[in-house]
Design a protein around this motif. Structure first.
Motif, PDB file in Angstrom:
ATOM      1  N   LYS A  37      39.739  23.686  54.548  1.00 51.99           N
ATOM      2  CA  LYS A  37      40.538  22.974  53.540  1.00 51.99           C
ATOM      3  C   LYS A  37      41.363  23.981  52.759  1.00 51.99           C
ATOM      4  CE  LYS A  37      40.278  20.021  49.443  1.00 51.99           C
ATOM      5  NZ  LYS A  37      41.257  19.029  49.898  1.00 51.99           N
ATOM      6  N   ILE A  38      42.649  23.712  52.655  1.00 50.99           N
ATOM      7  CA  ILE A  38      43.553  24.546  51.873  1.00 50.99           C
ATOM      8  C   ILE A  38      44.043  23.714  50.700  1.00 50.99           C
ATOM      9  CG2 ILE A  38      45.707  25.864  51.882  1.00 50.99           C
ATOM     10  CD1 ILE A  38      45.321  26.200  54.906  1.00 50.99           C
ATOM     11  N   GLY A  39      43.845  24.214  49.494  1.00 50.62           N
ATOM     12  CA  GLY A  39      44.244  23.446  48.324  1.00 50.62           C
ATOM     13  C   GLY A  39      44.859  24.312  47.249  1.00 50.62           C
ATOM     14  N   SER A  40      45.320  23.670  46.190  1.00 52.37           N
ATOM     15  CA  SER A  40      45.900  24.363  45.036  1.00 52.37           C
ATOM     16  C   SER A  40      45.099  24.014  43.793  1.00 52.37           C
ATOM     17  CB  SER A  40      47.360  23.961  44.838  1.00 52.37           C
ATOM     18  OG  SER A  40      48.144  24.346  45.942  1.00 52.37           O
ATOM     19  N   GLU A  41      45.124  24.903  42.832  1.00 48.44           N
ATOM     20  CA  GLU A  41      44.393  24.662  41.588  1.00 48.44           C
ATOM     21  C   GLU A  41      45.249  25.105  40.414  1.00 48.44           C
ATOM     22  OE1 GLU A  41      39.787  24.436  40.876  1.00 48.44           O
ATOM     23  OE2 GLU A  41      40.396  26.500  41.246  1.00 48.44           O
ATOM     24  N   ILE A  42      45.153  24.373  39.320  1.00 41.93           N
ATOM     25  CA  ILE A  42      45.864  24.707  38.089  1.00 41.93           C
ATOM     26  C   ILE A  42      44.842  25.086  37.025  1.00 41.93           C
ATOM     27  CG2 ILE A  42      47.401  23.876  36.278  1.00 41.93           C
ATOM     28  CD1 ILE A  42      48.538  21.885  38.266  1.00 41.93           C
ATOM     29  N   VAL A  43      45.020  26.243  36.408  1.00 41.22           N
ATOM     30  CA  VAL A  43      44.089  26.715  35.383  1.00 41.22           C
ATOM     31  C   VAL A  43      44.890  27.160  34.165  1.00 41.22           C
ATOM     32  CG1 VAL A  43      42.292  28.369  34.789  1.00 41.22           C
ATOM     33  CG2 VAL A  43      42.458  27.513  37.121  1.00 41.22           C
ATOM     34  N   GLY A  44      44.446  26.733  32.999  1.00 41.95           N
ATOM     35  CA  GLY A  44      45.108  27.132  31.762  1.00 41.95           C
ATOM     36  C   GLY A  44      44.091  27.634  30.760  1.00 41.95           C
ATOM     37  N   GLY A  45      44.536  27.852  29.562  1.00 40.90           N
ATOM     38  CA  GLY A  45      43.618  28.267  28.505  1.00 40.90           C
ATOM     39  C   GLY A  45      43.536  29.776  28.351  1.00 40.90           C
ATOM     40  N   ASP A  46      42.860  30.207  27.292  1.00 40.97           N
ATOM     41  CA  ASP A  46      42.774  31.622  26.952  1.00 40.97           C
ATOM     42  C   ASP A  46      42.017  32.441  27.988  1.00 40.97           C
ATOM     43  OD1 ASP A  46      44.172  31.134  24.683  1.00 40.97           O
ATOM     44  OD2 ASP A  46      42.419  30.948  23.380  1.00 40.97           O
ATOM     45  N   ILE A  47      41.162  31.790  28.767  1.00 51.84           N
ATOM     46  CA  ILE A  47      40.394  32.529  29.782  1.00 51.84           C
ATOM     47  C   ILE A  47      41.327  33.262  30.732  1.00 51.84           C
ATOM     48  CG2 ILE A  47      38.836  32.278  31.764  1.00 51.84           C
ATOM     49  CD1 ILE A  47      37.580  29.914  30.366  1.00 51.84           C
ATOM     50  N   ILE A  48      42.445  32.629  31.055  1.00 51.17           N
ATOM     51  CA  ILE A  48      43.383  33.193  32.019  1.00 51.17           C
ATOM     52  C   ILE A  48      44.608  33.810  31.353  1.00 51.17           C
ATOM     53  CG2 ILE A  48      44.804  32.703  34.057  1.00 51.17           C
ATOM     54  CD1 ILE A  48      41.843  32.366  34.563  1.00 51.17           C
TER      55      ILE A  48
END
Length: 221
Positions: A37-48
């Motif tokens: 499986k090939i997918g995309s992910e969106i991550v936000g916030g101060d962690i990144i």
């Protein structure tokens, strides 16, 4: 297990029995239906995105985040650093990246949750229910309903018909045994027996009466 079927006029309550040994056999067969499986992910916030924001820092933070929170993926999950893109738009600050991992069909997850009806197993597949509830513990109290709903709605899954190019590569797609997976899904449904226990009828709300309209109607008569 228990299941509730709702309509506009009633609720039907079922107790659900299942063939445990047959489901175990299907579970073993499903191990042959894994795919990449090939997918995309969106991550936000101060962690990144916390300061200092540099390409090197972003890549380092995404890598740490990805491999530290892959509980819903297999141990061979792979992050593609070249796909990491940091977006800053108005008040939005987030990162998008691609990844891949070896995945078993969701049918495997639903059967495993039926056979092992406990919180650790449910949490293992919590990703399947993230749109239903963000609270995994709350969702677990309704796990019978969620799992059975998911299993019945699996008939609409792209895994039974055709993987998109983003989920499985072309060569594997041509070799994938969709017919076999469909047959295993049919066998899974045949293992379930829904026993009607009770029906709760809904009382229709009386329609509001328009007094003025009634008076005018009487005058016309």
């Amino acid at each position: 297990m228990n299941f509730i079927e709702k309509s506009e006029t009633n609720e039907k309550f079922y107790s659900v029995d299942y063939n445990k040994e047959k489901l175990k056999e299907i579970l073993e067969k499903l191990k042959e239906y894994g795919y990449v499986k090939i997918g995309s992910e969106i991550v936000g916030g101060d962690i990144i995105t916390r300061w200092p924001v540099t390409k090197k820092n972003i890549e380092k933070r995404v890598t740490r985040f990805f491999y530290g929170t892959k509980h819903h993926r297999s141990s061979d999950a792979t992050l593609y650093p070249e796909t990491i893109v940091h977006h800053t738009e108005d008040d939005k600050n987030y990162v998008i990246y691609d990844y891949s991992y070896n995945k078993l069909p969701d049918l495997y997850a639903y059967i495993e949750m039926i056979l092992n009806n406990d919180f650790p197993t449910f949490r293992k597949y919590a990703e399947l229910f993230k749109k239903t509830s963000d609270n995994t513990i709350y969702a677990y109290t309704h796990s019978d309903q969620l799992v059975l709903n998911g299993l019945l709605n699996y008939v609409n899954s792209p895994e039974l018909t055709n993987h998109s190019s983003h989920e499985i590569n072309k060569d594997d797609n041509e070799k994938y045994d969709y017919k076999g997976l469909n047959e295993l899904y049919k066998e899974t449904l045949e293992c379930l027996h829904f026993n009607l226990v009770a029906i709760k009828e809904y009382l229709k709300e009386p329609e509001p009466v328009d007094i003025l309209k009634l008076q005018l109607k009487k005058k016309d008569q």
